[in-house]
Each structure stands twice: as C-alpha cells, then as structure tokens.
Design a protein around this motif. Sequence first.
Motif, PDB file in Angstrom:
ATOM      1  N   GLU A 197       2.135   4.717   9.453  1.00 37.70           N
ATOM      2  CA  GLU A 197       1.388   3.573   9.981  1.00 37.70           C
ATOM      3  C   GLU A 197       0.696   3.935  11.290  1.00 37.70           C
ATOM      4  OE1 GLU A 197       3.814  -0.393   8.668  1.00 37.70           O
ATOM      5  OE2 GLU A 197       4.844   1.009   9.983  1.00 37.70           O
ATOM      6  N   PHE A 243       0.839  -1.199   0.000  1.00 35.59           N
ATOM      7  CA  PHE A 243       0.000   0.000   0.000  1.00 35.59           C
ATOM      8  C   PHE A 243       0.877   1.252   0.000  1.00 35.59           C
ATOM      9  CE2 PHE A 243      -3.854   2.076   2.302  1.00 35.59           C
ATOM     10  CZ  PHE A 243      -4.090   2.836   1.182  1.00 35.59           C
ATOM     11  N   ILE A 283       1.164   4.790   0.043  1.00 35.23           N
ATOM     12  CA  ILE A 283       0.173   5.781   0.452  1.00 35.23           C
ATOM     13  C   ILE A 283       0.382   7.132  -0.220  1.00 35.23           C
ATOM     14  CG2 ILE A 283      -0.597   7.166   2.420  1.00 35.23           C
ATOM     15  CD1 ILE A 283      -0.512   4.767   4.097  1.00 35.23           C
ATOM     16  N   VAL A 286       2.634  -1.072   4.554  1.00 36.84           N
ATOM     17  CA  VAL A 286       2.401   0.321   4.217  1.00 36.84           C
ATOM     18  C   VAL A 286       3.714   0.956   3.780  1.00 36.84           C
ATOM     19  CG1 VAL A 286       1.753   2.582   5.121  1.00 36.84           C
ATOM     20  CG2 VAL A 286       0.446   0.544   5.778  1.00 36.84           C
ATOM     21  N   ILE A 312      -4.101  -4.667   5.453  1.00 36.82           N
ATOM     22  CA  ILE A 312      -3.112  -3.854   4.744  1.00 36.82           C
ATOM     23  C   ILE A 312      -1.758  -4.537   4.898  1.00 36.82           C
ATOM     24  CG2 ILE A 312      -1.989  -1.616   4.555  1.00 36.82           C
ATOM     25  CD1 ILE A 312      -4.480  -0.347   5.733  1.00 36.82           C
ATOM     26  N   LYS A 332       5.224   4.646   2.387  1.00 30.76           N
ATOM     27  CA  LYS A 332       4.949   6.060   2.109  1.00 30.76           C
ATOM     28  C   LYS A 332       5.605   6.441   0.802  1.00 30.76           C
ATOM     29  CE  LYS A 332       3.198  10.058   3.455  1.00 30.76           C
ATOM     30  NZ  LYS A 332       3.371  10.735   2.175  1.00 30.76           N
TER      31      LYS A 332
END
Length: 387
Positions: free
Chosen positions: A339, A266, A268, A294, A291, A296
């Motif tokens: 997160e 994911f 983001i 994560v 998820i 970024k």
Amino acid sequence: MSEVARNARKSTTIGDLPNRILHTILEFMPIQDAGRTSVLSKKWMHIWSTLPHLVFGPLSFKYVSNIGASAATIIHKILMQHTGNNMGFHLISSTCKLAQSDVDQCIIFVSKHGIQKLTLDMANDENYMLPNRIFTCATLTHLKLSRCIFKLPDDTKFPNLISLQLEHSEIVNHQGSALYLSKLETLELTFCVDVDSVNMVSPKLVNLSILSSYTVTFECFNVNPILERIKHLCFDGSSLKNLGSVPVPDMLDVSLNLQSLRICDFKISVKRISCALCLLRNSPNLVELGIDEVVKVDETIRHTDELLDYLSEAVNEVIEALRMIRTVRLTKFKGTTTEMYLIKVMLAHSPELERVIIEKRNATYIPHLKELLSYHRASPNAEIKYT
C-alpha cells in the motif's frame, strides 16, 4: 394579555407537525410501532393509513415471530388498510420466509398503487420468481432484489426505472429477449448468474457496479456500448483477474468515458496492475480512483521484486494512466509495504492530484505516517487526508 402572548403560551405537540414530517418520523420506526400510533387520534389514524413507504424489516418480522402471528397475514392486513399511494414497499429479512404466492400478491397490489421503490430480500430456500406484472409497472423507479429469478417476458421495458440492484439473482430463458431500460442510470450486479449475455438497452446508464457477477473482458469494452458510455464504474478483483486471463492490449479500440473507477478487493499482481493501467490509460476523463482494500497475492521476495521491477519499467504507462487523477481514495488501509509503495507511485506521477483520502481499517496509529508525508509529490496541491 395580548393575542400574540396568548398564542405563544399555547403548547405545541408532535401532532401539530406537517403530515410529510410525521410520515418521515414514522418511517424510521419499526412498522409495528408506527402502527400503534393509529390509536392516538383520528389524525394519527390518517397519518398511519397514508404512510407512503412501508418497510417490513428484521425488527418487524421478529415482532411477528414473537407474538406467534403469520407475517403474510399481517402484511396483507396492513396493505388492505392503507389508503394512500404505496410509494415504497420493502420486504427485508435474513431469517423469515414467505411463500411465493404471498410475495406475488404483495407485488401485484403495490404495482397498482403508485409504487416507486421496491425492495425484496427474503431468506427463502428457493429464489423468488418475479411476477410478469412488475416488468411493465409504469411508476417503478428503484428496484432492489436479492435471491430472485428473472424470466424475461417479451419486450420487457421497465418504462421509468432509474436504479436496478440485483444480488444473488439469476436471469433465465433470456435467449432472444431484450431488456429495455430506457431511463436506467444505475445498475448494480452482485453475485449474479447469467446476466452477461442479456441484450440490455440502456442509453442513459452512467453508474455500473459489477461484483463477482459479470464476465468482464477487454472485448466487452470494445464492443459493448454500455461500457463505453458509463461514467462511474466499480468492480472487484475477480473482474481484474478475468481481464488478466488474456493478453493485455496496449490500448483499447475505443476511448472510455469514465470519470471515476473503484476497484474492490484489489489482489495485487503484475497482471492485475497492467490491466488497471490499461483501463486508466483509455479513460482520458478519469479524475477519481478508489481502491477498497489492497491485498497482496504473494508476499514472497521474488513476487514483490517482480512487481517493483514492472512498475519501475512501466513509468511512461503509469504517467499516462495518472495524468488527470485528482482524487485517490484508499479504504480499509492497513499500512502494508505494498500500500505504501502504491501511494508513493501515485503521488510521484499524478500532476493534477489534489487529495489522497485514506480510510483506515481501524483507529490505530499508522506507523508510516511521517514516511507518507515525506513522499515526493508531482502536484504541489496534493494533500493526504485521513478519515
């Protein structure tokens, strides 16, 4: 001495176990070792020759290579000696190569002997072209293929297929062809080519996994009855990126039947978050959100502030999206600021939440544990669990 006592003193051996248990034991062994048990006795010869699942895995192909034998010859010999149904047949190796004709002979043979589960994952330079016979095999229920090519014959049916897993595979010359999968419940597509325009008829499909394969758009959810009907969906960040390449609608034309949604890798951003919220808001039955890792996209202050500002302004959308969620599962958790903030938002806006399950990336201590436990929770029953 009584008869009971005499019977109690009799020694029991592994050979006294029921055949179904012996079959299970042999299936956990490399096939060359399982084959050696045939010399123990006439009973063991029968056990070996009726083994319902034949697995030619990496250890088997390594053994064949070490003795300088032909893998195709040994596999053919084992199949010819087999006297029971071939309920499972699996060819798996990242190093060994088999000729197209050898694989064809194996598939044609097992398709005549009650095959239910078939796995093909070999390291050939060119993808395998599946023989037409497999498409109408009436006994086949589970098919897992890697590095294969489908050339769909007319009216392809797979009459009893329940699970289909395709990886690094391609469907060619499918214009006008229909893939009838009347009993299919699970479909997994990983790094596949030209599968998004196939006319697939699958009225019982409930589990769909799409990883770096299918071009998912919001229009797909509106017009494709498969996506409208499924209960469990898994896709990756690239699919969210495709969704975000067009304006994100406020609501879809249809209500989705999703019960669980899992997003892998994911990455983001505001666009991806808005896409995810759109799917969640259009899934009134969704109770589980997963998820997997994560990431970024941009950790600069400007982009971080942009994300925080968006989430703070989209409170109503967040509340609607999380209204029925009971379980949140985060895997490969690293304890990053992003997160932590996502967990904070989900805890604060999920009134039905029962558990947040965090699977740590490694066994190291999470420095923000106390902070996580201090977050406000909309649900009095919400618990945070670590695995």
